[in-house]
Design a protein around this motif. Structure first.
Motif, PDB file in Angstrom:
ATOM      1  N   UNK A 148       4.307  16.874   4.680  1.00  0.00           N
ATOM      2  CA  UNK A 148       3.198  17.422   4.027  1.00  0.00           C
ATOM      3  C   UNK A 148       1.858  18.964   3.685  1.00  0.00           C
ATOM      4  N   UNK A 149       1.667  19.378   2.010  1.00  0.00           N
ATOM      5  CA  UNK A 149       0.519  20.283   1.893  1.00  0.00           C
ATOM      6  C   UNK A 149      -0.838  20.103   1.902  1.00  0.00           C
ATOM      7  N   UNK A 150      -1.928  21.071   2.911  1.00  0.00           N
ATOM      8  CA  UNK A 150      -3.241  20.784   2.694  1.00  0.00           C
ATOM      9  C   UNK A 150      -3.185  20.735   1.462  1.00  0.00           C
ATOM     10  N   UNK A 151      -2.729  21.311   0.112  1.00  0.00           N
ATOM     11  CA  UNK A 151      -3.275  21.365  -0.971  1.00  0.00           C
ATOM     12  C   UNK A 151      -3.289  19.699  -1.887  1.00  0.00           C
ATOM     13  N   UNK A 152      -2.249  18.947  -0.944  1.00  0.00           N
ATOM     14  CA  UNK A 152      -1.463  17.919  -1.720  1.00  0.00           C
ATOM     15  C   UNK A 152      -2.744  16.556  -0.651  1.00  0.00           C
ATOM     16  N   UNK A 153      -3.285  16.860   0.237  1.00  0.00           N
ATOM     17  CA  UNK A 153      -4.029  16.079   0.619  1.00  0.00           C
ATOM     18  C   UNK A 153      -5.737  16.879   0.143  1.00  0.00           C
ATOM     19  N   UNK A 154      -5.843  17.490  -0.303  1.00  0.00           N
ATOM     20  CA  UNK A 154      -7.251  18.360  -0.896  1.00  0.00           C
ATOM     21  C   UNK A 154      -7.219  17.519  -2.194  1.00  0.00           C
ATOM     22  N   UNK A 155      -6.172  17.173  -2.820  1.00  0.00           N
ATOM     23  CA  UNK A 155      -6.534  16.432  -3.786  1.00  0.00           C
ATOM     24  C   UNK A 155      -6.003  15.270  -3.812  1.00  0.00           C
ATOM     25  N   UNK A 209       0.652  -1.274  -0.187  1.00  0.00           N
ATOM     26  CA  UNK A 209       0.060  -0.061  -0.362  1.00  0.00           C
ATOM     27  C   UNK A 209       1.023   1.107   0.411  1.00  0.00           C
ATOM     28  N   UNK A 210       0.896   1.331  -1.210  1.00  0.00           N
ATOM     29  CA  UNK A 210       1.966   3.182  -1.239  1.00  0.00           C
ATOM     30  C   UNK A 210       1.059   4.457  -0.932  1.00  0.00           C
ATOM     31  N   UNK A 211       1.101   4.665   0.099  1.00  0.00           N
ATOM     32  CA  UNK A 211       0.637   5.804   1.003  1.00  0.00           C
ATOM     33  C   UNK A 211       1.537   6.850   0.519  1.00  0.00           C
ATOM     34  N   UNK A 212       2.897   7.231  -0.337  1.00  0.00           N
ATOM     35  CA  UNK A 212       2.928   8.403  -0.817  1.00  0.00           C
ATOM     36  C   UNK A 212       4.519   8.495   1.130  1.00  0.00           C
ATOM     37  N   UNK A 213       4.127   8.063   1.993  1.00  0.00           N
ATOM     38  CA  UNK A 213       5.203   8.294   3.198  1.00  0.00           C
ATOM     39  C   UNK A 213       5.596   7.186   4.090  1.00  0.00           C
ATOM     40  N   UNK A 214       6.208   7.180   4.546  1.00  0.00           N
ATOM     41  CA  UNK A 214       7.123   6.255   5.280  1.00  0.00           C
ATOM     42  C   UNK A 214       6.965   7.384   6.893  1.00  0.00           C
ATOM     43  N   UNK A 215       6.225   7.242   7.483  1.00  0.00           N
ATOM     44  CA  UNK A 215       5.738   7.834   8.512  1.00  0.00           C
ATOM     45  C   UNK A 215       6.074   9.508   8.148  1.00  0.00           C
ATOM     46  N   UNK A 216       6.617   9.866   7.936  1.00  0.00           N
ATOM     47  CA  UNK A 216       7.160  11.304   7.248  1.00  0.00           C
ATOM     48  C   UNK A 216       8.504  11.485   5.868  1.00  0.00           C
ATOM     49  N   UNK A 217       8.514   9.984   5.917  1.00  0.00           N
ATOM     50  CA  UNK A 217       9.265  10.638   4.570  1.00  0.00           C
ATOM     51  C   UNK A 217       8.470  10.238   3.287  1.00  0.00           C
ATOM     52  N   UNK A 218       8.543  11.172   2.613  1.00  0.00           N
ATOM     53  CA  UNK A 218       8.473  11.026   1.154  1.00  0.00           C
ATOM     54  C   UNK A 218       8.470   9.376   0.623  1.00  0.00           C
ATOM     55  N   UNK A 219       7.885   9.534  -0.516  1.00  0.00           N
ATOM     56  CA  UNK A 219       8.612   8.176  -1.594  1.00  0.00           C
ATOM     57  C   UNK A 219       9.545   9.001  -2.242  1.00  0.00           C
ATOM     58  N   UNK A 220       9.787   9.738  -2.759  1.00  0.00           N
ATOM     59  CA  UNK A 220      10.645   9.884  -3.592  1.00  0.00           C
ATOM     60  C   UNK A 220      12.143  10.014  -2.461  1.00  0.00           C
ATOM     61  N   UNK A 221      11.958  10.011  -1.136  1.00  0.00           N
ATOM     62  CA  UNK A 221      13.519  10.087  -0.894  1.00  0.00           C
ATOM     63  C   UNK A 221      13.526   8.084   0.107  1.00  0.00           C
ATOM     64  N   UNK A 222      12.540   7.287  -0.974  1.00  0.00           N
ATOM     65  CA  UNK A 222      12.804   6.050  -0.193  1.00  0.00           C
ATOM     66  C   UNK A 222      13.563   5.349  -1.183  1.00  0.00           C
ATOM     67  N   UNK A 223      12.862   6.007  -2.542  1.00  0.00           N
ATOM     68  CA  UNK A 223      13.723   4.879  -3.788  1.00  0.00           C
ATOM     69  C   UNK A 223      13.416   5.349  -5.048  1.00  0.00           C
ATOM     70  N   UNK A 224      14.695   4.709  -6.022  1.00  0.00           N
ATOM     71  CA  UNK A 224      14.402   5.382  -6.994  1.00  0.00           C
ATOM     72  C   UNK A 224      14.084   4.498  -8.446  1.00  0.00           C
ATOM     73  N   UNK A 225      13.262   3.432  -7.256  1.00  0.00           N
ATOM     74  CA  UNK A 225      12.789   2.584  -8.780  1.00  0.00           C
ATOM     75  C   UNK A 225      11.412   3.456  -9.980  1.00  0.00           C
TER      76      UNK A 225
END
Length: 358
Positions: free
Chosen positions: A270-277, A189-205
């Protein structure tokens, strides 16, 4: 090698507003009756989730990791497997557990601090909820391999988050499962964050599903907020594993609407605009719109399901507001099948002190 590659874009059947896409994928569309069941389970699951979140604010739970926004993944997974199959959940799969039929108070026992696992894993074919990242993937693989050796036909489904795909246990599980053709489905379940670490800081795949290629594990990625697509892909993944073809990896793109837990402040990363999207991609609303468009859900149906969810929450609230009946010697139970001499001595000492206490 092409057979191992996931789709270039996540599989989806519904637009963000719940209308069918113009070019649907090749996976068979789930039956309407199953989708109505999924909708009912998602509505009840979300109400359970909201009630559990409220219980933390009332001091009835020590902590609660919300599943709000991920209902399609959790309900879809449970509906895709059979009663004899095993689920290996993380701490965030409470909605999956109540969908499976586990008593909601027993589900919350871990989070209240009553017991490490409040339910009987064998009765429900649900392993204890796992807090360490990815360790349950090895447990799921081992059990699936054992079921294959026994010829039972059962499979295992392991829930994991995006952060867990960076752990060594995840990679070891994929490798073992592929080599020994263990009938296990890994649902990320890729919910974009590992607690506070965003996906782009976790994997380059290019996708987390692509991580299966190196181990010879076929994979797929799916819109995790599209309940139709989730059920379609997971049904195929389960059939693949059950057929004897080995493991399957599914990456579901979804979003955690609430904070990591009630102890987290998600506004810091994370920004409120991202959550709203992501709120506009709500899985419950999308499935409701689709079912209404197909004539499979009426106003009366929706009202009846909402009332059922309220009754479920009220019953849970009443039971959780009652203090648990605990015995001090419970501390020594369920540690070893045969207690050690030291534990027997400590238990006797405690009993003696309780008798002497005024």
């Amino acid at each position: 090698m092409a057979l191992l590659l996931p789709s270039a874009e996540p599989v989806r059947y519904l637009t963000d507003t719940g209308t069918p896409v113009t070019d649907p994928p090749a996976y068979p569309v789930p039956d309407l009756d199953l989708l109505v069941t999924a909708y009912r389970k998602m509505v009840v699951g979300r109400r359970f989730d909201t009630q559990a979140t409220a219980l933390t604010k009332q001091g009835r739970l020590a902590v609660y990791p919300s599943s709000h926004g991920q209902e399609a993944c959790q309900v879809g997974a449970v509906l895709a497997v059979g009663a004899g199959d095993w689920l290996f959940p993380t701490y965030r799969e409470s909605v999956a557990l109540v969908t499976r039929g586990v008593d909601p108070v027993e589900v919350l026992s871990l989070l209240r601090g009553d017991a490490h696992c409040g339910y009987d894993p064998r009765a429900h074919h649900v392993a204890p909820q796992c807090t360490p990242l990815a360790t349950q993937t090895l447990h799921a693989t081992g059990l699936a391999y054992a079921e294959r050796r026994k010829g039972s036909g059962a499979i295992a489904l392991a829930f994991i988050g995006d952060g867990a795909t960076s752990e060594g246990d995840f990679h070891e599980a994929l490798n073992f499962a592929a080599v020994f053709r263990a009938p296990v489905v890994f649902l990320v379940q890729n919910n974009r964050y590992a607690i506070s670490v965003p996906l782009e800081r976790q994997s380059a795949a290019p996708s987390l599903a692509a991580k299966g290629i190196g181990y010879g594990v076929p994979a797929e990625q799916v819109d995790g907020n599209d309940p139709v697509a989730v059920l379609a892909v997971l049904t195929a993944a389960v059939a693949h594993a059950r057929s004897g073809a080995g493991p399957f990896l599914v990456e579901a793109h979804t979003y955690r609407m609430d904070a990591h837990t009630n102890a987290d402040d998600a506004t810091r990363y994370r920004a409120a605009a991202e959550v709203d999207e992501w709120r506009r991609r709500d899985p419950v609303a999308r499935l409701e719109a689709y079912l209404r468009g197909r004539g499979a859900l009426t106003d009366a149906d929706a009202s009846e399901i909402a009332a059922e969810a309220e009754e479920y929450a009220a019953a849970l609230r009443a039971r959780m507001n009652a203090d648990p009946d605990l015995t001090p010697t419970d501390l020594f139970d369920h540690v070893y099948a045969e207690p050690t001499p030291q534990l027997r001595e400590q238990r006797a000492t405690l009993l003696a002190e309780l008798v002497e206490a005024p």
